[in-house]
Scaffold this motif. Structure first.
Motif: not given
Length: 164
Positions: A66-67, A143-155, A157-164
């Motif tokens: 995803k991106g 498929r809808f649920r796989i897409e949902k959980v992965t989109q939630d990861v993307v949406d 990312k500021e919460t869980w991703q290491k700041p740059k």
């Protein structure tokens, strides 16, 4: 309506209203086995890697792009076989700065993306998970649920991703 028919009608309504409560997790037409789940994921066109092949603990993974993110989604049955868990390992909680503030932000994010949820594993990993009912699951619903959980990861990312 005559009074004499009322007890029969009430008994019929009561008996039929209880039918949905009789569901059993062993009904073959209502839930899948781990092998059937893996086959469904493969048939959806996802590339699958076996994580665990031990009977009763089977787990596969697929990578969703995803991106700029390659998101590894673990797919497995719960021990009861009533749920299918979609999980994403987002890294070490302790390795990232922001300590308790990060945990509070993750809890707050849960309310916006439910039924997906953040949690911290016993080994200190930040995880995102989505439980899917293992009854009459269709390929399009999976498929809808796989897409949902992965989109939630993307949406989030500021919460869980290491700041740059």
């Amino acid at each position: 309506m005559k009074k004499s028919h009322l007890p029969t009608l009430v008994g019929l309504v009561t008996a039929t209203s209880l039918l949905p409560l009789a569901w059993s997790p062993q009904e073959p037409d209502r839930d899948m086995t781990a092998a059937q789940l893996k086959e469904m994921v493969v048939n959806l066109g996802y590339e699958v890697t076996d994580i665990n092949k031990e009977a009763g603990k089977e787990k596969v993974s697929t990578k969703i792009n995803k991106g700029a993110l390659d998101i590894p989604v673990g797919i497995e049955m719960s021990p009861s076989k009533r749920f299918i868990w979609l999980t994403v390992n987002l890294g070490d909680f302790d390795a990232l700065p922001q300590g308790p503030d990060r945990a509070v932000r993750m809890l707050k994010a849960n309310t916006k993306m439910q039924p997906s949820q953040f949690y911290i594993s016993d080994s200190g990993k930040i995880m995102m998970a989505l439980a899917v009912d293992n009854r009459a699951l269709t390929p399009s619903a999976l498929r809808f649920r796989i897409e949902k959980v992965t989109q939630d990861v993307v949406d989030t990312k500021e919460t869980w991703q290491k700041p740059k």
